[in-house]
Motif scaffolding. Structure first.
Motif: not given
Length: 386
Positions: A221-234, A274-285
């Motif tokens: 259920t969790v996206d491995g890179l960002t720690g957020l919900l993955n698409r199907s779980a969301f 790119g991974d760092s940018a995705l993680q930073a946005f996930a953290g901001a959210c």
């Protein structure tokens, strides 16, 4: 006939070795759970530590006795670490080494060559504290975590209290006193430990499988890179939440977010940037929205948020806060984090389900990109944007 302490310790060692082999080959190798790994470590340390005590009364006592204290306290620390791994990251190495290190120093300076209870008070105190901490970790788990963690927590608590009783009797009655010898000496402790190890090992096997199951469920259920919900779980959770909101007549806003010029980041600075940018946005959210809001990675550089009880105009303000937090977070990999475009749709925009709301937000996101990116566009009723 009363068995002597040495015989009881040999029996305990055989039981310990049997449990270690069974637990390692049947449970740990199947689950690979952190909990089962820590319990195997505890069994190994208890086995070697109790074996060291068999050298008491020999010329090796000067080093074997402190070594036994260190190993048993390390085993108790492993019990704590294993229990903690069920709900939080394991303790840091220095936290695990602190107790064994202290009891080792105290034991070495307490004449271990002639004193079989060298460092005894410190050893008993640390065993009580560390096993008690393990009991606390088990009690902190949700009540429905498993069928066995509460009884195991009680059992660990009883063992911790027993060690506390040994400490009190040691300090008040002395290691040669009648009370300590009869109720808290090496022989009673060895018998008590044997029974505890057997009972605990079978309950801990179930906890290991439960930890593995929860880990697999989280990975699904969790996206491995960002720690957020993955698409199907969301989408599953958001669909259920949307139905609940409509039954109660509550509005919500859905946001689609897209990192601007993301491909350029990968091309110029590499995929790690790119991974760092995705993680930073996930953290901001995660740092901006409420714990009751749903946030997921929709795919690639797209993210999706469902905000119950939030109007589109409030959602627009939230997107501004997210973007501000993103830029303030900075990155050591990228000179400047990307801007973000947002599409916002209200769940009251029409009679359709979640797919219709997502489609409206996607159309608004496309409009935000067309207008020059780095902005939020709200989808209005009828498919127009503003």
């Amino acid at each position: 006939m009363m068995l002597d302490t040495a015989t009881l310790r040999v029996a305990l060692a055989l039981v310990d070795l049997t449990l270690l082999m069974l637990f390692y080959f049947i449970t740990f190798r199947r689950t690979r759970s952190a909990y089962s790994g820590w319990w195997c470590m505890a069994l190994l340390l208890f086995l070697v530590g109790n074996a060291a005590y068999l050298l008491d009364g020999t010329v090796y006592q000067a080093w074997s006795n402190p070594a036994g204290n260190v190993l048993l306290v390390a085993g108790a620390a492993s019990i704590w670490a294993g229990a903690r791994s069920l709900r939080a990251p394991s303790p840091r190495p220095w936290q695990l080494a602190a107790g064994p290190g202290v009891v080792g120093v105290v034991s070495v300076f307490d004449h271990p060559a002639t004193n079989i209870w060298a460092g005894g008070p410190m050893y008993l105190a640390l065993m009580a504290v560390l096993i008690g901490m393990g009991s606390r970790e088990l009690f902190l788990l949700e009540r429905d975590y498993s069928r066995v963690h509460r009884p195991l927590a009680v059992g660990a608590g009883i063992l911790a209290v027993f060690y506390l009783g040994r400490l009190i009797a040691f300090l008040t009655d002395g290691p040669g006193g009648a009370v300590f010898t009869s109720f808290f000496g090496s022989a009673p402790m060895t018998v008590f430990s044997t029974v505890t190890l057997v009972v605990a090992s079978f309950t801990m096997a179930e906890l290991s499988y439960e930890q593995q199951t929860r880990d697999l469920r989280a990975r699904a259920t969790v996206d491995g890179l960002t720690g957020l919900l993955n698409r199907s779980a969301f989408l599953d959770l958001a669909g259920n939440e949307l139905r609940r909101l409509r039954r109660t007549g509550t509005t919500a806003s859905l946001i689609l977010a897209d990192l601007d010029h993301f491909k350029t980041i990968n091309d110029q600075f590499g995929h790690s940037a790119g991974d760092s940018a995705l993680q930073a946005f996930a953290g901001a959210c995660a740092g901006t929205v409420r714990s009751t809001d749903l946030v997921g990675r929709y795919g690639g550089e797209e993210f999706i948020l469902l905000l119950p009880g939030v109007t589109p105009e409030q959602a627009r303000e939230i997107t501004s806060d997210i973007s501000l937090r993103l830029q303030e977070s900075g990155s050591e990999v990228i000179p400047r984090l990307p801007t973000v475009s947002y599409g916002i749709a209200s769940t009251d925009a029409g009679p359709g389900g979640l797919d219709a709301v997502v489609a409206s937000a996607d159309a608004a996101l496309y409009q935000a990109k067309t207008l020059g990116r780095d902005r939020a566009v709200v989808a209005a009723v009828g498919g127009t944007t503003k």
